[in-house]
Scaffold this motif. Structure first.
Motif, short mmCIF file in Angstrom:
data_model
loop_
_atom_site.label_atom_id
_atom_site.label_comp_id
_atom_site.label_asym_id
_atom_site.label_seq_id
_atom_site.Cartn_x
_atom_site.Cartn_y
_atom_site.Cartn_z
N ARG A 1 0.85 -1.21 0.00
CA ARG A 1 0.00 0.00 0.00
C ARG A 1 0.87 1.24 0.00
O ARG A 1 1.84 1.35 0.75
CB ARG A 1 -0.93 0.00 1.22
N LEU A 2 0.49 2.21 -0.83
CA LEU A 2 1.23 3.47 -0.96
C LEU A 2 0.30 4.63 -0.63
O LEU A 2 -0.90 4.58 -0.90
CB LEU A 2 1.78 3.65 -2.37
N LEU A 3 0.86 5.68 -0.07
CA LEU A 3 0.15 6.94 0.11
C LEU A 3 0.72 7.94 -0.88
O LEU A 3 1.93 8.19 -0.92
CB LEU A 3 0.31 7.46 1.54
N THR A 4 -0.15 8.49 -1.70
CA THR A 4 0.25 9.46 -2.72
C THR A 4 -0.52 10.76 -2.53
O THR A 4 -1.56 10.79 -1.87
CB THR A 4 0.01 8.92 -4.13
N THR A 5 0.00 11.81 -3.13
CA THR A 5 -0.64 13.13 -3.09
C THR A 5 -1.08 13.51 -4.49
O THR A 5 -0.30 13.40 -5.44
CB THR A 5 0.31 14.19 -2.54
N LEU A 6 -2.32 13.96 -4.63
CA LEU A 6 -2.86 14.36 -5.92
C LEU A 6 -2.50 15.82 -6.18
O LEU A 6 -2.82 16.70 -5.35
CB LEU A 6 -4.37 14.18 -5.97
N LEU A 7 -1.86 16.09 -7.31
CA LEU A 7 -1.47 17.43 -7.73
C LEU A 7 -2.07 17.69 -9.11
O LEU A 7 -1.81 16.94 -10.05
CB LEU A 7 0.05 17.58 -7.76
N GLN A 8 -2.86 18.76 -9.21
CA GLN A 8 -3.53 19.09 -10.46
C GLN A 8 -2.83 20.26 -11.14
O GLN A 8 -2.72 21.35 -10.56
CB GLN A 8 -5.00 19.42 -10.23
N VAL A 9 -2.38 20.03 -12.36
CA VAL A 9 -1.76 21.09 -13.17
C VAL A 9 -2.89 21.87 -13.81
O VAL A 9 -3.48 21.46 -14.81
CB VAL A 9 -0.82 20.49 -14.23
N SER A 10 -3.20 23.01 -13.25
CA SER A 10 -4.41 23.76 -13.62
C SER A 10 -4.08 24.95 -14.51
O SER A 10 -3.46 25.92 -14.07
CB SER A 10 -5.15 24.23 -12.36
N ASP A 11 -4.45 24.84 -15.78
CA ASP A 11 -4.43 25.98 -16.73
C ASP A 11 -3.06 26.66 -16.74
O ASP A 11 -2.93 27.85 -16.50
CB ASP A 11 -5.52 26.97 -16.35
N ASN A 12 -2.01 25.90 -17.07
CA ASN A 12 -0.65 26.45 -17.12
C ASN A 12 -0.32 26.94 -18.52
O ASN A 12 -0.59 26.23 -19.52
CB ASN A 12 0.36 25.37 -16.71
N HIS A 13 0.24 28.13 -18.61
CA HIS A 13 0.71 28.69 -19.88
C HIS A 13 2.04 29.39 -19.66
O HIS A 13 2.31 29.93 -18.58
CB HIS A 13 -0.30 29.69 -20.46
N VAL A 14 2.86 29.39 -20.70
CA VAL A 14 4.12 30.12 -20.68
C VAL A 14 3.81 31.60 -20.93
O VAL A 14 3.15 31.95 -21.92
CB VAL A 14 5.10 29.57 -21.72
N ILE A 15 4.29 32.47 -20.07
CA ILE A 15 4.02 33.90 -20.19
C ILE A 15 5.15 34.62 -20.93
O ILE A 15 4.91 35.44 -21.81
CB ILE A 15 3.83 34.53 -18.79
N LYS A 16 6.38 34.28 -20.59
CA LYS A 16 7.52 35.02 -21.17
C LYS A 16 8.77 34.17 -21.08
O LYS A 16 8.92 33.34 -20.18
CB LYS A 16 7.73 36.33 -20.40
N TYR A 17 9.65 34.37 -22.06
CA TYR A 17 10.96 33.73 -22.04
C TYR A 17 12.02 34.81 -21.87
O TYR A 17 12.04 35.80 -22.60
CB TYR A 17 11.23 32.94 -23.31
#
Length: 376
Positions: free
Chosen positions: A131-147
């Motif tokens: 049995r493993l315990l994991t954490t849920l991480l949601q990548v929500s609406d990511n965009h590159v703004i500037k380089y």
């Protein structure tokens, strides 16, 4: 005046005054020459001790405000719907310019990271029943703004760090917000990119071959199951706490002569010749709100539709709903190789097809049978 300083004659006093004036003039001349050759440099002392303040509860004065105070504009429902439609059409296509040339991966490449929200803890099971315990991480609406190219990053670096290789920076934003609710200064950051203003911004250092065009979306498929990542976040702010909660002290006895000292720290051992509080002494104070990085966490599962990652362990810093930064692990024994490197510079989900659920090879999938019968 000569008698006041114990001098025998005014001649000696005059010679001393003349010599002093000549020395001062010579020092000023040398200082002017050095100033002309080398500009004046201001240095600040940096103290590496525990009593220096490590967290700031207020933003710096130079940081522009994100949101403005709304005021009643008396807009009719028809006009409100029209404005929403205009905003949707204007920001429907984030990538204004043509896609940039995509670089090739090498051993020294550093990819961009993503910004995710912490959803909670979820158990998983491996194929051998562990049995493993994991954490849920949601990548929500990511965009590159500037380089930011390496030359500009080095020129504008306030700390003037000496980097052992050439790196640039990518500004990534998460969670779009209504442009009518932000200030003019904050909106100017996104005006040239063509995307909606973001609630959260973060800077990731990347190599020049891993740069991405402004407006490029980032998904959870940026990573792969079975790979290892580093997660950085800010711990929960506990406020001012005592030594038992902050440092895990045992405390005083509950009875038998103890009076109003049950949860106190007791003697700190600074008597005698020390006669001071030693730096780093464990005492009551502000607990939490510290930046922490967990390195070498394994990605067990990825959902590409909702952009959710199942990451190893329940100890991701921050409360539920907090923002964390995820990037490739920098541990030496967790680095990628030429045969098994992740999508570079990122996974373009709009161009390539992928499964809805991605699992690690050692993870048990509940949609598949767990018992197999074999005929003899």
């Amino acid at each position: 005046m000569a008698a006041l300083f114990g001098l025998k004659s005014m001649t000696y006093w005059g010679n001393l005054t003349s010599l002093t004036w000549r020395c001062q003039k010579l020092a000023v001349t040398v200082f002017d020459q050095q100033k002309a050759l080398k500009p004046l440099v201001c240095t600040t002392q940096k103290r590496q001790m525990s009593r220096v303040k490590r967290r700031h509860t207020r933003p710096p004065f130079w940081l522009p405000k994100t949101t403005r105070t709304p005021y009643p504009e008396d807009i009719t429902p028809e006009n409100e719907a029209f404005l929403s439609e205009v905003i949707t059409k204007q920001y429907s296509s984030p990538l204004k310019s043509e896609p940039w040339e995509r670089g090739l991966w090498n051993e020294k490449s550093t990819r961009c990271g993503v910004i995710a929200r912490k959803l909670g803890i979820y158990p998983l099971w491996t194929k051998d029943g562990r049995r493993l315990l994991t954490t849920l991480l949601q990548v929500s609406d990511n965009h590159v703004i500037k380089y930011i190219p390496p030359e500009e990053l080095t020129e504008n670096d306030m700390k003037k760090k000496k980097r052992y290789r050439e790196v640039g920076a990518l500004i990534v934003g998460a969670d779009s917000m209504d442009p009518r609710m932000v200030t003019k200064e904050y909106f100017s950051i996104f005006s040239t990119t063509g995307i909606l203003p973001k609630k959260k911004l973060n800077k990731f250092l990347v190599t020049p071959n891993a740069k991405l065009a402004p407006g490029t979306p980032l998904y959870a498929s940026h990573f792969q199951p079975g790979k290892y990542v580093d997660v950085a976040g800010v711990t929960i702010d506990r406020g001012f706490q005592g030594v038992m909660k902050r440092w895990g002290f045992k405390g005083m006895p509950a009875s038998h002569g103890v009076t109003k000292s049950h949860r106190r720290g007791g003697n700190i051992g600074s008597g005698g010749e020390k006669a001071r509080v030693l730096p780093g002494q464990k005492m009551p104070g502000h607990m939490g709100r510290e930046r922490r990085v967990l390195r070498g966490l394994k990605v067990w599962r990825i959902n590409t539709v909702h952009n959710v990652l199942w990451v190893q362990g329940p100890a991701i810093p921050g409360p539920t709903g907090a923002y964390v930064c995820i990037y490739d692990s920098i541990l030496p024994h967790r680095k990628h190789t030429a045969e098994s490197h992740p999508p570079f510079p990122t996974f373009f989900q709009d161009e390539q097809e992928t499964d809805e659920e991605l699992y690690d090879k050692n993870l048990h999938i509940f949609s598949q049978p767990s018992i197999s019968f074999v005929e003899n």
